[in-house]
Design a protein around this motif. Structure first.
Motif, mmCIF file in Angstrom:
data_model
loop_
_atom_site.group_PDB
_atom_site.id
_atom_site.type_symbol
_atom_site.label_atom_id
_atom_site.label_comp_id
_atom_site.label_asym_id
_atom_site.label_seq_id
_atom_site.Cartn_x
_atom_site.Cartn_y
_atom_site.Cartn_z
ATOM 1 N N ILE A 7 0.894 -1.224 -0.459
ATOM 2 C CA ILE A 7 -0.067 -0.015 -0.642
ATOM 3 C C ILE A 7 0.626 1.553 -0.304
ATOM 4 N N SER A 8 0.499 2.435 -0.548
ATOM 5 C CA SER A 8 1.722 3.056 -0.760
ATOM 6 C C SER A 8 1.205 4.423 0.726
ATOM 7 N N ASN A 9 2.342 4.976 0.524
ATOM 8 C CA ASN A 9 1.652 6.078 2.168
ATOM 9 C C ASN A 9 0.604 7.449 2.205
ATOM 10 N N ARG A 12 -1.583 4.801 3.495
ATOM 11 C CA ARG A 12 -1.438 4.107 4.943
ATOM 12 C C ARG A 12 -2.143 5.175 5.408
ATOM 13 N N PHE A 13 -1.728 6.931 5.378
ATOM 14 C CA PHE A 13 -2.169 8.096 5.815
ATOM 15 C C PHE A 13 -3.773 7.929 5.709
ATOM 16 N N GLY A 14 -4.322 7.622 5.205
ATOM 17 C CA GLY A 14 -5.501 7.956 4.756
ATOM 18 C C GLY A 14 -6.874 6.231 5.585
ATOM 19 N N ARG A 15 -6.124 5.958 5.464
ATOM 20 C CA ARG A 15 -6.473 4.490 6.707
ATOM 21 C C ARG A 15 -6.118 5.034 7.496
#
Length: 125
Positions: A7-9, A12-15
């Protein structure tokens, strides 16, 4: 096959942000449930939570205003320091420019410190 397994950064930030939001909503519902369990009507509990949210928003906006004002003053001071008149010296207390000043009129003047013509104020008796 170009499937991406990592997964992209940004994802990851959105999650992470979504999890924080869901946790906040969960705590808010739990607090509203506690307020209703203590005898507060559900509409009043919702209104109280909205008032708390608005108060927090007001405090944040107040702090942001003063920080922005401080930033504006800092930028204005930096601009004034950069665009100031550096070639002209400030006048002294008697409003004389630097080339008009005589070092003999200074507060701590003594003729032994300078290689000047004899000063009549310091004549040897």
């Amino acid at each position: 096959m170009g499937t991406k397994t990592r997964i992209s950064n940004a994802e990851r930030f959105g999650r992470w942000a979504g999890g924080m939001w869901r946790g906040g909503v969960r705590r808010e519902r739990r607090l509203a449930g506690r307020l209703v369990a203590r005898g507060l009507p559900p509409g009043a509990a919702t209104a109280l939570l909205w008032l708390v949210k608005l108060a927090v928003l007001g405090v944040l906006l107040y702090a942001a205003f003063w920080l922005a004002l401080l930033l504006v003053f800092a930028v204005a001071a930096a601009w004034a320091m950069q665009h100031g008149t550096a070639d002209q010296e400030e006048p002294d207390l008697l409003n004389r420019q630097a080339e008009e000043r005589d070092h003999r009129e200074g507060l701590f003047y003594h003729p032994a410190s300078y290689n000047d013509d004899p000063d009549p104020r310091f004549e040897d008796d």
